[in-house]
Design a protein around this motif. Structure first.
Motif, PDB file in Angstrom:
ATOM      1  N   ALA A 159      50.385  52.311  42.570  1.00 16.64           N
ATOM      2  CA  ALA A 159      50.791  51.518  41.407  1.00 16.64           C
ATOM      3  C   ALA A 159      51.553  50.269  41.839  1.00 16.64           C
ATOM      4  O   ALA A 159      51.333  49.172  41.307  1.00 16.64           O
ATOM      5  CB  ALA A 159      51.649  52.371  40.470  1.00 16.64           C
ATOM      6  N   GLY A 160      52.413  50.421  42.829  1.00 18.61           N
ATOM      7  CA  GLY A 160      53.166  49.266  43.308  1.00 18.61           C
ATOM      8  C   GLY A 160      52.276  48.247  43.991  1.00 18.61           C
ATOM      9  O   GLY A 160      52.473  47.031  43.852  1.00 18.61           O
ATOM     10  N   GLU A 161      51.255  48.713  44.728  1.00 18.20           N
ATOM     11  CA  GLU A 161      50.334  47.809  45.405  1.00 18.20           C
ATOM     12  C   GLU A 161      49.444  47.083  44.402  1.00 18.20           C
ATOM     13  O   GLU A 161      49.100  45.905  44.598  1.00 18.20           O
ATOM     14  CB  GLU A 161      49.488  48.592  46.401  1.00 18.20           C
ATOM     15  N   ILE A 162      49.088  47.757  43.320  1.00 13.49           N
ATOM     16  CA  ILE A 162      48.306  47.100  42.277  1.00 13.49           C
ATOM     17  C   ILE A 162      49.114  45.972  41.649  1.00 13.49           C
ATOM     18  O   ILE A 162      48.613  44.856  41.439  1.00 13.49           O
ATOM     19  CB  ILE A 162      47.851  48.121  41.209  1.00 13.49           C
ATOM     20  N   THR A 163      50.371  46.247  41.349  1.00 14.01           N
ATOM     21  CA  THR A 163      51.232  45.211  40.769  1.00 14.01           C
ATOM     22  C   THR A 163      51.371  44.018  41.703  1.00 14.01           C
ATOM     23  O   THR A 163      51.291  42.858  41.284  1.00 14.01           O
ATOM     24  CB  THR A 163      52.619  45.790  40.453  1.00 14.01           C
ATOM     25  N   ALA A 164      51.559  44.302  42.990  1.00  9.68           N
ATOM     26  CA  ALA A 164      51.701  43.216  43.960  1.00  9.68           C
ATOM     27  C   ALA A 164      50.414  42.406  44.076  1.00  9.68           C
ATOM     28  O   ALA A 164      50.454  41.169  44.169  1.00  9.68           O
ATOM     29  CB  ALA A 164      52.088  43.787  45.319  1.00  9.68           C
ATOM     30  N   ARG A 165      49.272  43.085  44.058  1.00 10.10           N
ATOM     31  CA  ARG A 165      48.005  42.353  44.124  1.00 10.10           C
ATOM     32  C   ARG A 165      47.819  41.500  42.875  1.00 10.10           C
ATOM     33  O   ARG A 165      47.384  40.334  42.969  1.00 10.10           O
ATOM     34  CB  ARG A 165      46.826  43.309  44.290  1.00 10.10           C
ATOM     35  N   ASP A 166      48.107  42.062  41.717  1.00 12.08           N
ATOM     36  CA  ASP A 166      47.983  41.297  40.482  1.00 12.08           C
ATOM     37  C   ASP A 166      48.838  40.030  40.527  1.00 12.08           C
ATOM     38  O   ASP A 166      48.398  38.946  40.121  1.00 12.08           O
ATOM     39  CB  ASP A 166      48.384  42.145  39.273  1.00 12.08           C
ATOM     40  N   GLN A 167      50.040  40.166  41.029  1.00 12.63           N
ATOM     41  CA  GLN A 167      50.919  39.005  41.134  1.00 12.63           C
ATOM     42  C   GLN A 167      50.361  37.986  42.115  1.00 12.63           C
ATOM     43  O   GLN A 167      50.436  36.771  41.882  1.00 12.63           O
ATOM     44  CB  GLN A 167      52.318  39.454  41.559  1.00 12.63           C
ATOM     45  N   ALA A 168      49.783  38.464  43.213  1.00  7.13           N
ATOM     46  CA  ALA A 168      49.196  37.558  44.204  1.00  7.13           C
ATOM     47  C   ALA A 168      48.010  36.798  43.618  1.00  7.13           C
ATOM     48  O   ALA A 168      47.851  35.589  43.858  1.00  7.13           O
ATOM     49  CB  ALA A 168      48.763  38.340  45.438  1.00  7.13           C
ATOM     50  N   LEU A 169      47.168  37.480  42.843  1.00  6.31           N
ATOM     51  CA  LEU A 169      46.031  36.812  42.223  1.00  6.31           C
ATOM     52  C   LEU A 169      46.483  35.796  41.175  1.00  6.31           C
ATOM     53  O   LEU A 169      45.912  34.698  41.071  1.00  6.31           O
ATOM     54  CB  LEU A 169      45.105  37.845  41.582  1.00  6.31           C
ATOM     55  N   ALA A 170      47.500  36.162  40.409  1.00  3.94           N
ATOM     56  CA  ALA A 170      48.022  35.222  39.419  1.00  3.94           C
ATOM     57  C   ALA A 170      48.601  33.983  40.086  1.00  3.94           C
ATOM     58  O   ALA A 170      48.395  32.846  39.631  1.00  3.94           O
ATOM     59  CB  ALA A 170      49.074  35.913  38.555  1.00  3.94           C
ATOM     60  N   THR A 171      49.327  34.190  41.192  1.00  2.00           N
ATOM     61  CA  THR A 171      49.895  33.059  41.928  1.00  2.00           C
ATOM     62  C   THR A 171      48.792  32.206  42.541  1.00  2.00           C
ATOM     63  O   THR A 171      48.854  30.962  42.514  1.00  2.00           O
ATOM     64  CB  THR A 171      50.849  33.552  43.025  1.00  2.00           C
ATOM     65  N   ALA A 172      47.773  32.845  43.094  1.00  2.00           N
ATOM     66  CA  ALA A 172      46.655  32.107  43.670  1.00  2.00           C
ATOM     67  C   ALA A 172      45.962  31.254  42.611  1.00  2.00           C
ATOM     68  O   ALA A 172      45.619  30.084  42.857  1.00  2.00           O
ATOM     69  CB  ALA A 172      45.659  33.075  44.303  1.00  2.00           C
ATOM     70  N   THR A 173      45.764  31.814  41.446  1.00  2.00           N
ATOM     71  CA  THR A 173      45.118  31.068  40.357  1.00  2.00           C
ATOM     72  C   THR A 173      45.936  29.842  39.989  1.00  2.00           C
ATOM     73  O   THR A 173      45.398  28.727  39.862  1.00  2.00           O
ATOM     74  CB  THR A 173      44.942  31.969  39.128  1.00  2.00           C
ATOM     75  N   ARG A 174      47.242  30.017  39.813  1.00  2.00           N
ATOM     76  CA  ARG A 174      48.100  28.874  39.468  1.00  2.00           C
ATOM     77  C   ARG A 174      48.096  27.832  40.577  1.00  2.00           C
ATOM     78  O   ARG A 174      48.088  26.626  40.308  1.00  2.00           O
ATOM     79  CB  ARG A 174      49.521  29.359  39.183  1.00  2.00           C
ATOM     80  N   THR A 175      48.079  28.277  41.822  1.00  2.00           N
ATOM     81  CA  THR A 175      48.084  27.350  42.950  1.00  2.00           C
ATOM     82  C   THR A 175      46.825  26.497  42.971  1.00  2.00           C
ATOM     83  O   THR A 175      46.876  25.274  43.152  1.00  2.00           O
ATOM     84  CB  THR A 175      48.201  28.128  44.272  1.00  2.00           C
ATOM     85  N   LEU A 176      45.688  27.137  42.790  1.00  2.00           N
ATOM     86  CA  LEU A 176      44.416  26.424  42.810  1.00  2.00           C
ATOM     87  C   LEU A 176      44.313  25.437  41.650  1.00  2.00           C
ATOM     88  O   LEU A 176      43.865  24.290  41.828  1.00  2.00           O
ATOM     89  CB  LEU A 176      43.259  27.424  42.757  1.00  2.00           C
ATOM     90  N   LYS A 177      44.742  25.868  40.468  1.00  2.00           N
ATOM     91  CA  LYS A 177      44.660  25.004  39.291  1.00  2.00           C
ATOM     92  C   LYS A 177      45.652  23.843  39.380  1.00  2.00           C
ATOM     93  O   LYS A 177      45.351  22.732  38.923  1.00  2.00           O
ATOM     94  CB  LYS A 177      44.916  25.819  38.030  1.00  2.00           C
ATOM     95  N   ALA A 178      46.810  24.090  39.976  1.00  2.00           N
ATOM     96  CA  ALA A 178      47.799  23.016  40.102  1.00  2.00           C
ATOM     97  C   ALA A 178      47.330  21.960  41.094  1.00  2.00           C
ATOM     98  O   ALA A 178      47.538  20.756  40.897  1.00  2.00           O
ATOM     99  CB  ALA A 178      49.144  23.591  40.541  1.00  2.00           C
ATOM    100  N   ALA A 179      46.673  22.401  42.169  1.00  2.00           N
ATOM    101  CA  ALA A 179      46.201  21.456  43.186  1.00  2.00           C
ATOM    102  C   ALA A 179      45.035  20.626  42.679  1.00  2.00           C
ATOM    103  O   ALA A 179      44.927  19.437  42.986  1.00  2.00           O
ATOM    104  CB  ALA A 179      45.800  22.214  44.450  1.00  2.00           C
ATOM    105  N   ASN A 180      44.154  21.237  41.906  1.00  2.00           N
ATOM    106  CA  ASN A 180      43.000  20.536  41.346  1.00  2.00           C
ATOM    107  C   ASN A 180      42.786  21.020  39.918  1.00  2.00           C
ATOM    108  O   ASN A 180      42.120  22.034  39.692  1.00  2.00           O
ATOM    109  CB  ASN A 180      41.745  20.788  42.180  1.00  2.00           C
ATOM    110  N   PRO A 181      43.332  20.303  38.953  1.00  2.00           N
ATOM    111  CA  PRO A 181      43.178  20.729  37.548  1.00  2.00           C
ATOM    112  C   PRO A 181      41.727  20.797  37.093  1.00  2.00           C
ATOM    113  O   PRO A 181      41.428  21.450  36.092  1.00  2.00           O
ATOM    114  CB  PRO A 181      43.954  19.658  36.775  1.00  2.00           C
ATOM    115  N   ASN A 182      40.822  20.136  37.809  1.00  2.00           N
ATOM    116  CA  ASN A 182      39.408  20.182  37.451  1.00  2.00           C
ATOM    117  C   ASN A 182      38.685  21.374  38.055  1.00  2.00           C
ATOM    118  O   ASN A 182      37.507  21.592  37.762  1.00  2.00           O
ATOM    119  CB  ASN A 182      38.717  18.892  37.892  1.00  2.00           C
ATOM    120  N   ALA A 183      39.356  22.130  38.903  1.00  2.00           N
ATOM    121  CA  ALA A 183      38.751  23.335  39.462  1.00  2.00           C
ATOM    122  C   ALA A 183      38.593  24.387  38.373  1.00  2.00           C
ATOM    123  O   ALA A 183      39.472  24.552  37.515  1.00  2.00           O
ATOM    124  CB  ALA A 183      39.601  23.882  40.604  1.00  2.00           C
ATOM    125  N   LYS A 184      37.478  25.100  38.406  1.00  2.00           N
ATOM    126  CA  LYS A 184      37.216  26.193  37.479  1.00  2.00           C
ATOM    127  C   LYS A 184      37.398  27.503  38.249  1.00  2.00           C
ATOM    128  O   LYS A 184      36.623  27.805  39.164  1.00  2.00           O
ATOM    129  CB  LYS A 184      35.798  26.102  36.923  1.00  2.00           C
TER     130      LYS A 184
END
Length: 454
Positions: A159-184
């Motif tokens: 359960a703890g590893e799932i939470t950590a992965r979810d947070q990592a994916l959410a952070t990755a998504t924000r990072t990619l979108k912030a660097a290139n707002p036109n990225a899908k």
């Protein structure tokens, strides 16, 4: 390990209503993406086609698989090279005004230690890897398939590893979108015969889909397009019920045009390529049909996972419909030739007018060049009457020779090069068009073309 996870192994090792063809004119219809998908000239299938011009399977594989855009997988965790790898790929797509599709696959404990095990050693280093990807995405439209199996397959995680992965994916998504707002950016939603739509929507919400453009389904699997789209609509409805609106779907149609059978595609001759890649989906909930899993690459049951197998590619393509005539394929020089790199100059073109409005016109465009050669496309446009066939001819410049043509038949007589239509792209309505491509040696130039029609 899920059936989809096993299929994904092939794509990883390669880089370290079903069956319907979606006709496209190159313009988006529905969805949120507009433009032409990037056709990478360096794929394994394109290299095989270039190296095997006399194989009896080559024409089918060339015209129906190598001609089509597919996602490039970035699955090798190497912080020193990932930035340049992404920059080169995205830059090549931008140079020809096409949309790159990238599959990022380096999450720690990927595939739950199965056939595609690997990835970053920990989540902190994973984020550094994502930062390098994001810094090189450019500022134009790019499609990012973020971490297949990372959300649908979590059975090996606490359960703890799932939470950590979810947070990592959410952070990755924000990072990619912030660097290139036109990225899908799209997150993992499994497929229609895996988790329920309600369950998958909950997992997507926990992984930060609110900040993404949506989700993808059917990667490396075989479920029919209609089933996947219906599944995606159910997920969208469940997300709306959670207050997360405006999300869209991408479907992997690389090999979902066949019949039922074992999940493994290595020896299943019922499998077929599905809808050709396009952003013209005619569905407001679906942004694109993509080929995420490269057709012809093995699943690891009969052949080495990820190896390109021409018999598999031929089986997938042999009875599939031809691509839309407006599709403009890409090929590559032989494996002994330099890899093409985008020219620093803008693509150049030349053409012939249709002065009487009854014949046809042709426009020659250099799309990439390298030391000793270049790649080009020729767009043929019908005049004011129906065309049953067309011919384009020109005189190459000094030192030039044509080594490969696709979507056309090449003949050379003296100093004149002639390309005629193939069986499926000669009939054009008034104003309709077809394209053929070529690879040539010598310096890139734009010759004067003569177009005649039947």
């Amino acid at each position: 390990m899920s059936p989809r996870s096993q299929g994904i192994a092939a794509a990883v090792i390669a880089v370290a209503a079903a069956g319907a063809v979606v006709a496209t004119t190159g313009a988006a219809e529905a969805g949120t993406i507009s433009g032409t998908l990037y056709r990478d000239p360096g794929t394994a299938v394109a290299r095989w086609v270039a190296a095997n011009p006399n194989d009896s399977r080559t024409a089918v594989i060339r015209d129906k698989i190598a001609s089509q855009p597919a996602s490039r997988w970035f699955a090798n965790f190497n912080l020193s090279t990932i930035g340049s790898e992404v920059s080169s790929y995205v830059g090549a797509a931008n140079a020809v005004n096409q949309i790159p599709a990238l599959t990022l696959y380096a999450i720690p404990n990927r595939d739950c230690g199965g056939a595609s095990a690997g990835g970053a050693p920990d989540l902190n280093q994973y984020q550094n890897w994502v930062n390098a990807v994001a810094a090189n995405l450019g500022n134009r439209t790019a499609i990012v398939i973020l971490e297949p199996d990372s959300i649908a397959l979590q059975t090996c995680l606490s359960a703890g590893e799932i939470t950590a992965r979810d947070q990592a994916l959410a952070t990755a998504t924000r990072t990619l979108k912030a660097a290139n707002p036109n990225a899908k950016v799209y997150l993992d939603a499994g497929h229609s015969t895996w988790n329920s739509a309600a369950e998958q929507a909950g997992r997507l919400a926990a992984a930060g889909v609110a900040n993404a453009d949506g989700f993808y389904t059917n990667v490396s699997n075989f479920n029919g397009t209609s089933s996947e789209v219906n599944y995606g609509k159910a997920i969208i409805g469940a997300l709306n019920g959670r207050g997360i609106g405006g999300k869209h779907q991408v479907v992997d149609t690389s090999r979902n045009g066949g019949a039922s059978g074992d999940w493994c595609g290595d020896d299943n001759t019922d499998r077929r390529i599905g809808a050709y890649p396009t952003t013209a989906t005619n569905d407001g909930d679906v942004d694109a049909y993509l080929w995420v899993k490269p057709p012809g690459e093995a699943d690891g049951c009969k052949y080495a996972a990820g190896s390109f197998q021409p018999d598999l590619a031929y089986s997938l393509a042999s009875s599939a419909p031809n691509p839309p005539v407006s599709s403009s394929p890409t090929a590559v020089p032989s494996s002994s030739s330099p890899s093409p790199a985008p020219s620093s100059a803008s693509p150049s073109s030349s053409g012939t007018p249709d002065p009487v409005g009854a014949g046809c016109s042709a426009v020659f465009a250099v799309t990439s060049s390298w030391s000793g050669g270049y790649q080009a496309t020729v767009k043929v446009t019908a005049g004011s009457r129906v065309t049953s066939g067309w011919t384009v001819s020109w005189t190459p410049g000094a030192g030039q020779s044509i080594s490969q043509v696709w979507n056309g038949t090449l003949t050379v007589s003296g100093s004149t090069v002639t390309v005629r239509n193939v069986s499926w792209n000669g009939a054009l309505e008034p104003g309709g068009h077809a394209e053929f491509g070529l690879i040539a040696s010598g310096s890139a130039t734009t010759p004067a073309l003569t177009c005649t029609s039947l």
